[in-house]
Design a protein around this motif. Structure first.
Motif, PDB file in Angstrom:
ATOM      1  N   VAL A 139       0.938  -1.359  -0.063  1.00 13.80           N
ATOM      2  CA  VAL A 139       0.161  -0.173  -0.060  1.00 13.80           C
ATOM      3  C   VAL A 139       0.966   1.258  -0.056  1.00 13.80           C
ATOM      4  O   VAL A 139       1.555   1.293   0.859  1.00 13.80           O
ATOM      5  CB  VAL A 139      -1.009   0.094   1.383  1.00 13.80           C
ATOM      6  CG1 VAL A 139      -1.809   1.338   1.393  1.00 13.80           C
ATOM      7  CG2 VAL A 139      -1.950  -1.354   1.117  1.00 13.80           C
ATOM      8  N   ARG A 140       0.867   2.060  -0.834  1.00 14.95           N
ATOM      9  CA  ARG A 140       1.691   3.163  -1.197  1.00 14.95           C
ATOM     10  C   ARG A 140       0.881   4.547  -1.242  1.00 14.95           C
ATOM     11  O   ARG A 140       1.679   5.610  -1.471  1.00 14.95           O
ATOM     12  CB  ARG A 140       2.436   3.020  -2.466  1.00 14.95           C
ATOM     13  CG  ARG A 140       3.372   1.838  -2.234  1.00 14.95           C
ATOM     14  CD  ARG A 140       4.414   1.768  -3.431  1.00 14.95           C
ATOM     15  NE  ARG A 140       5.468   0.850  -3.523  1.00 14.95           N
ATOM     16  CZ  ARG A 140       5.290  -0.337  -3.706  1.00 14.95           C
ATOM     17  NH1 ARG A 140       4.349  -0.829  -4.468  1.00 14.95           N
ATOM     18  NH2 ARG A 140       6.213  -1.214  -3.545  1.00 14.95           N
ATOM     19  N   SER A 141      -0.538   4.760  -1.129  1.00  9.89           N
ATOM     20  CA  SER A 141      -1.324   5.849  -1.306  1.00  9.89           C
ATOM     21  C   SER A 141      -2.502   5.553  -0.288  1.00  9.89           C
ATOM     22  O   SER A 141      -2.623   4.419  -0.029  1.00  9.89           O
ATOM     23  CB  SER A 141      -1.581   5.913  -2.651  1.00  9.89           C
ATOM     24  OG  SER A 141      -2.635   5.128  -3.372  1.00  9.89           O
ATOM     25  N   LEU A 142      -2.938   6.940  -0.257  1.00  9.15           N
ATOM     26  CA  LEU A 142      -4.292   6.847   0.605  1.00  9.15           C
ATOM     27  C   LEU A 142      -5.374   6.030  -0.220  1.00  9.15           C
ATOM     28  O   LEU A 142      -6.463   5.515   0.339  1.00  9.15           O
ATOM     29  CB  LEU A 142      -4.609   8.314   0.847  1.00  9.15           C
ATOM     30  CG  LEU A 142      -4.025   9.140   1.831  1.00  9.15           C
ATOM     31  CD1 LEU A 142      -4.313  10.449   1.947  1.00  9.15           C
ATOM     32  CD2 LEU A 142      -3.921   8.521   3.085  1.00  9.15           C
ATOM     33  N   GLN A 144      -4.890   3.482  -2.168  1.00 10.54           N
ATOM     34  CA  GLN A 144      -4.880   2.149  -1.839  1.00 10.54           C
ATOM     35  C   GLN A 144      -5.281   1.693  -0.453  1.00 10.54           C
ATOM     36  O   GLN A 144      -5.771   0.597  -0.478  1.00 10.54           O
ATOM     37  CB  GLN A 144      -3.531   1.726  -2.382  1.00 10.54           C
ATOM     38  CG  GLN A 144      -2.866   1.700  -3.730  1.00 10.54           C
ATOM     39  CD  GLN A 144      -1.592   1.333  -4.080  1.00 10.54           C
ATOM     40  OE1 GLN A 144      -0.741   1.691  -3.245  1.00 10.54           O
ATOM     41  NE2 GLN A 144      -1.107   0.575  -5.075  1.00 10.54           N
ATOM     42  N   SER A 145      -5.044   2.599   0.322  1.00 10.23           N
ATOM     43  CA  SER A 145      -5.361   2.183   1.888  1.00 10.23           C
ATOM     44  C   SER A 145      -6.763   2.045   1.820  1.00 10.23           C
ATOM     45  O   SER A 145      -7.343   1.127   2.528  1.00 10.23           O
ATOM     46  CB  SER A 145      -4.768   3.157   2.595  1.00 10.23           C
ATOM     47  OG  SER A 145      -5.245   3.023   4.078  1.00 10.23           O
ATOM     48  N   ARG A 146      -7.552   3.144   1.253  1.00  9.99           N
ATOM     49  CA  ARG A 146      -9.116   2.941   1.345  1.00  9.99           C
ATOM     50  C   ARG A 146      -9.403   1.754   0.604  1.00  9.99           C
ATOM     51  O   ARG A 146     -10.448   1.083   1.118  1.00  9.99           O
ATOM     52  CB  ARG A 146      -9.644   4.007   0.768  1.00  9.99           C
ATOM     53  CG  ARG A 146     -11.103   4.110   0.422  1.00  9.99           C
ATOM     54  CD  ARG A 146     -11.686   5.375  -0.087  1.00  9.99           C
ATOM     55  NE  ARG A 146     -13.252   5.388  -0.374  1.00  9.99           N
ATOM     56  CZ  ARG A 146     -13.643   4.881  -1.587  1.00  9.99           C
ATOM     57  NH1 ARG A 146     -12.862   4.301  -2.492  1.00  9.99           N
ATOM     58  NH2 ARG A 146     -14.935   5.007  -1.602  1.00  9.99           N
ATOM     59  N   ALA A 148      -7.848  -1.188   0.187  1.00 11.86           N
ATOM     60  CA  ALA A 148      -7.720  -2.231   1.157  1.00 11.86           C
ATOM     61  C   ALA A 148      -8.854  -2.621   2.356  1.00 11.86           C
ATOM     62  O   ALA A 148      -9.075  -3.447   2.683  1.00 11.86           O
ATOM     63  CB  ALA A 148      -6.273  -2.294   1.664  1.00 11.86           C
ATOM     64  N   ARG A 149      -9.203  -1.477   2.701  1.00  9.08           N
ATOM     65  CA  ARG A 149     -10.038  -1.307   3.846  1.00  9.08           C
ATOM     66  C   ARG A 149     -11.409  -1.651   3.316  1.00  9.08           C
ATOM     67  O   ARG A 149     -11.967  -2.374   4.116  1.00  9.08           O
ATOM     68  CB  ARG A 149      -9.917   0.065   4.685  1.00  9.08           C
ATOM     69  CG  ARG A 149     -11.166   0.169   5.830  1.00  9.08           C
ATOM     70  CD  ARG A 149     -10.773   1.542   6.335  1.00  9.08           C
ATOM     71  NE  ARG A 149     -11.156   2.582   5.319  1.00  9.08           N
ATOM     72  CZ  ARG A 149     -12.303   3.308   4.886  1.00  9.08           C
ATOM     73  NH1 ARG A 149     -13.509   2.446   5.197  1.00  9.08           N
ATOM     74  NH2 ARG A 149     -12.449   3.951   3.862  1.00  9.08           N
TER      75      ARG A 149
END
Length: 274
Positions: A139-142, A144-146, A148-149
């Motif tokens: 995960v390298r960005s917000l 991608q983080s969203r 994944a969540r």
């Protein structure tokens, strides 16, 4: 477009002085198990499945991205799959032709448009198993983080519910004796059938489906089981129809609505979905 998988078998000579002489016990043993099986380790054993062509199809990064996107269970157009895989339209068409020829996807034609979907539950299960033993994308960005969540919270695993919501539903069914875990799948009890009927699932019709009734499916993110098979598909179908779950903009991601949270707690006793 048709793809032919050709196989060639080159002779592998033994080292000087090491090759067994004709008529010895060693050559007889090799003959019994398939000729040169003990020489290079590359010989095929008669009757074994030939997994190499299928593995090669999945191994390409662009094709793997397309197959993963199709785990949503829905049919997607070639252009959308090209965007997801990050390739040009002609390249995507070439990849899809190979996947189609290899039996991993099917195509649905509507007028001039062609939509692709996974060939069936077996393909989906194979991809899910590969996901469980594979590494995770960094995960390298917000953004991608969203993503994944959202996928961890709730997502479609081909045609059944996965993620935290799916695991919590499965746990509640087992905890209250509505599902009984058994080797090779789950047994649905009378109280379980009553609860699913209240949701709107036609349990008897689902039992007649030409696939496994209620296997558990190990969630590759949660590392705990959720409900799969024909029953899992029927449950997800009803949850979507009632809009207790809705699809979002992230492929495969599902969002649990307020009505869904209340309904799952009322019918199944799911109390940990807040």
């Amino acid at each position: 477009m048709s793809v032919t998988h050709e196989r060639t078998h080159a002779a592998v000579p033994g080292a000087v002085g090491d090759a067994p002489e004709p008529g010895t016990a060693e050559t007889a043993g090799n003959a019994e198990i398939g000729g040169n099986a003990g020489i290079g380790g590359n010989a095929e054993i008669a009757g074994d499945a030939d997994i190499a062509p299928v593995a090669a199809l999945i191994a390409d990064g662009a094709r793997a991205a397309m197959l993963t996107a199709l785990l949503d269970g829905r049919a997607l157009a070639a252009g959308e799959l090209a965007r997801i895989a990050g390739v040009s339209a002609p390249t995507a068409s070439s990849h899809l032709a190979r996947l189609l020829d290899g039996g991993l996807v099917t195509v649905v034609k509507q007028g001039r448009h062609r939509y692709y979907r996974l060939a069936g539950p077996d393909v989906a299960r194979t991809l899910e198993v590969l996901a469980r033993i594979s590494g995770r994308v960094a995960v390298r960005s917000l953004r991608q983080s969203r993503q994944a969540r959202l996928l961890r919270e709730a997502r479609s695993c081909y045609d059944h519910l996965a993620g935290r919501v799916g695991v919590e539903l499965y746990d509640a069914l087992v905890r209250d004796g509505r599902l009984i875990e058994a080797d090779g799948g789950c047994l649905l009890t009378a109280s379980g059938a009553d609860a699913l009927t209240e949701l709107g699932v036609d349990v008897e019709r689902v039992r007649r489906a030409r696939r496994r009734f209620a296997p558990d499916c190990l969630d590759w993110l949660e590392r705990r089981p959720h409900l799969g098979g024909a029953l899992g598909a029927a449950v997800l179908d009803r949850l979507l129809a009632r809009e207790w779950l809705v699809r979002g903009t992230v492929p495969r991601a599902l969002r649990l609505t307020g009505a869904g949270r209340e309904g799952l707690e009322r019918i199944f006793g799911c109390k940990d979905l807040s």
